[in-house]
Design an enzyme around this catalytic site. Structure first.
Site, PDB file in Angstrom:
ATOM      1  N   ASP A  17      -1.433   6.783   6.176  1.00  0.00           N
ATOM      2  CA  ASP A  17      -2.506   5.889   5.742  1.00  0.00           C
ATOM      3  C   ASP A  17      -2.807   4.972   6.927  1.00  0.00           C
ATOM      4  O   ASP A  17      -2.026   4.078   7.238  1.00  0.00           O
ATOM      5  CB  ASP A  17      -2.042   5.076   4.518  1.00  0.00           C
ATOM      6  CG  ASP A  17      -3.075   4.033   4.088  1.00  0.00           C
ATOM      7  OD1 ASP A  17      -4.134   3.924   4.739  1.00  0.00           O
ATOM      8  OD2 ASP A  17      -2.810   3.333   3.088  1.00  0.00           O
ATOM      9  N   TRP A  42       0.818  -1.212   0.000  1.00  0.00           N
ATOM     10  CA  TRP A  42       0.000   0.000   0.000  1.00  0.00           C
ATOM     11  C   TRP A  42       0.848   1.258   0.000  1.00  0.00           C
ATOM     12  O   TRP A  42       0.522   2.242  -0.679  1.00  0.00           O
ATOM     13  CB  TRP A  42      -0.997  -0.017   1.161  1.00  0.00           C
ATOM     14  CG  TRP A  42      -1.977  -1.140   0.985  1.00  0.00           C
ATOM     15  CD1 TRP A  42      -2.104  -2.242   1.770  1.00  0.00           C
ATOM     16  CD2 TRP A  42      -2.923  -1.304  -0.095  1.00  0.00           C
ATOM     17  NE1 TRP A  42      -3.075  -3.075   1.254  1.00  0.00           N
ATOM     18  CE2 TRP A  42      -3.588  -2.530   0.132  1.00  0.00           C
ATOM     19  CE3 TRP A  42      -3.262  -0.536  -1.217  1.00  0.00           C
ATOM     20  CZ2 TRP A  42      -4.579  -3.007  -0.738  1.00  0.00           C
ATOM     21  CZ3 TRP A  42      -4.249  -1.010  -2.072  1.00  0.00           C
ATOM     22  CH2 TRP A  42      -4.897  -2.218  -1.829  1.00  0.00           C
ATOM     23  N   LYS A  57     -12.387  -1.596   7.296  1.00  0.00           N
ATOM     24  CA  LYS A  57     -11.760  -2.542   8.231  1.00  0.00           C
ATOM     25  C   LYS A  57     -12.250  -2.273   9.655  1.00  0.00           C
ATOM     26  O   LYS A  57     -12.881  -3.122  10.269  1.00  0.00           O
ATOM     27  CB  LYS A  57     -10.249  -2.455   8.137  1.00  0.00           C
ATOM     28  CG  LYS A  57      -9.747  -2.919   6.761  1.00  0.00           C
ATOM     29  CD  LYS A  57      -8.580  -2.126   6.322  1.00  0.00           C
ATOM     30  CE  LYS A  57      -8.229  -2.214   4.864  1.00  0.00           C
ATOM     31  NZ  LYS A  57      -8.411  -3.436   4.142  1.00  0.00           N
TER      32      LYS A  57
END
Ligand SMILES: Cc1ncc(COP(=O)(O)O)c(C=O)c1O
Length: 366
Positions: free
Chosen positions: A171, A102, A195
């Protein structure tokens, strides 16, 4: 009910209590005589939901009063580009810590916009750890340092934010609200909701006043300004309602945050998450049959990754686990093996049942 213990990395398990609150609201919300998805995003009823979501997130995370909270669309992936456009869209520079898939993607998108340097990358490409503070330097003219607090795929996590003299951009998609964080130490935090916060399709973005100033500066030098949908300044001035937001997603997120408050907030969640992770890592350390991926000092409390002696045994493990009511344990295709995602909504019982299954599996196949 035949719900399994769900170890999905995302979209991930939500608290059943919350799902049960969402159900009737789909058909009829409050006294609106219509469901939550069927009312205007500009109605007073939705404004109440929206502001409650924002206020709960501010309280739970102790977000400083002068920071802005937005609920945007496009996922964390759009933020990879949007944040760069707003912060270095005038050709400025920024540095990135590459700790997995990511953060690599975040850097790729930012490099379309500004002068992006890699402050750290895993030299052996295993992404089984995050760097210590003395392993990287940040350029003095970097406008920010970007990092991924929890690496969902590799299963590593920063235990504290990296130390840098430059503004931090994070992030936090896979560990937001799993533990207290010093929001004021960050210039920008973003997280896809799917999530720890709710369903996919909503992205929480937390901005310092400096980010909004920087966004205005970039808008001023770009010919025609920033595209409206990618302009933090515009989104902030319209309170996330420049266009139609994901109203259902924001409602669900608001209910998840209310649930988190009822659980005792982030201190309480951190204690529960630490206990769940400790239970699972203790099993992984008990026998050489399991081969944990992350190095001990970088282990994630959200995504626990490990291998078995052979890919065939891994496939058998995943299949037998599913039969035993333990679902979505297959590792990400880029890493293989097993991954158990144990976000906020996954209880201790799910982890205890997983460990019991693992012991039995080892006894039969070890
Ligand atoms: C840490 C992290 N960042 C970014 C993303 C991408 O999020 P989205 O699908 O919301 O764009 C994910 C998705 O799993 C993630 O785990």
């Amino acid at each position: 009910m035949s719900r399994a213990h769900n170890f999905s990395a995302g979209p991930a398990a939500l608290p059943v209590e919350v799902l049960e609150e969402l159900q009737p609201a789909l058909v009829e919300f409050g006294d609106m005589r219509a469901g939550i998805m069927e009312i205007s995003h500009r109605s007073a009823a939705f404004a109440e939901v929206h502001h409650a979501a924002r206020d709960r997130l501010r309280r739970l995370m102790s977000v400083p009063d002068d920071y802005t909270i937005l609920f945007l669309q496009g996922g964390a992936s759009l933020q990879f580009w949007m944040l760069a456009l707003n912060l270095v869209g005038d050709g400025g520079s920024a540095d990135y810590l590459l700790t997995g898939t990511w953060s690599r993607k975040a850097r790729t998108e930012a490099a379309r916009v500004g002068d992006i340097a890699i402050a750290w990358d895993d030299p052996d490409g295993r992404y089984d750890r995050v760097p210590a503070d003395d392993e990287f330097t940040v350029r003095p003219d970097a406008r920010y340092l970007h990092y991924t607090s929890n690496n969902t795929i590799a299963g590593t996590q920063f235990s504290t934010p990296p130390a840098a003299d430059r503004p931090l951009v994070c992030d936090m998609s896979s560990d937001i609200c799993s533990r207290p964080v010093d929001v004021g130490a960050h210039a920008l935090i973003y997280a896809g909701a799917q999530k720890n916060l709710g369903p996919s399709g909503v992205t929480a973005v937390i901005l310092s006043p400096w980010v909004l100033e920087q966004s205005r500066r970039c808008a001023a030098v770009l010919p025609g300004g920033l595209p409206s949908m990618l302009d933090y300044g515009l989104m902030a001035s319209k309170d996330s309602l420049f266009n139609t937001p994901n109203t259902f997603g924001i409602f669900a997120l608001e209910r998840v945050l209310a649930w988190l408050e009822r659980q005792g907030g982030l201190e309480a969640m951190a204690a529960r998450n630490a206990r769940k992770a400790a239970t699972l890592y203790a099993e992984l350390d008990r026998t050489d049959f399991w081969r944990p991926h992350a190095r001990v000092d970088s282990r994630s409390q959200m995504n626990v990754t490990w291998r078995l002696p052979t890919p065939e045994l891994e496939a058998t493990f995943v299949a037998e686990a599913a039969d035993a009511g333990l679902m979505a344990l297959k590792g990400h295709r880029s890493v293989g093996g097993i991954r158990a995602s144990i976000y906020n909504a996954t209880g201790q019982q799910a982890v205890d049942d997983l460990v019991a299954f693992m012991r039995d599996f080892e006894a039969r196949h070890g």
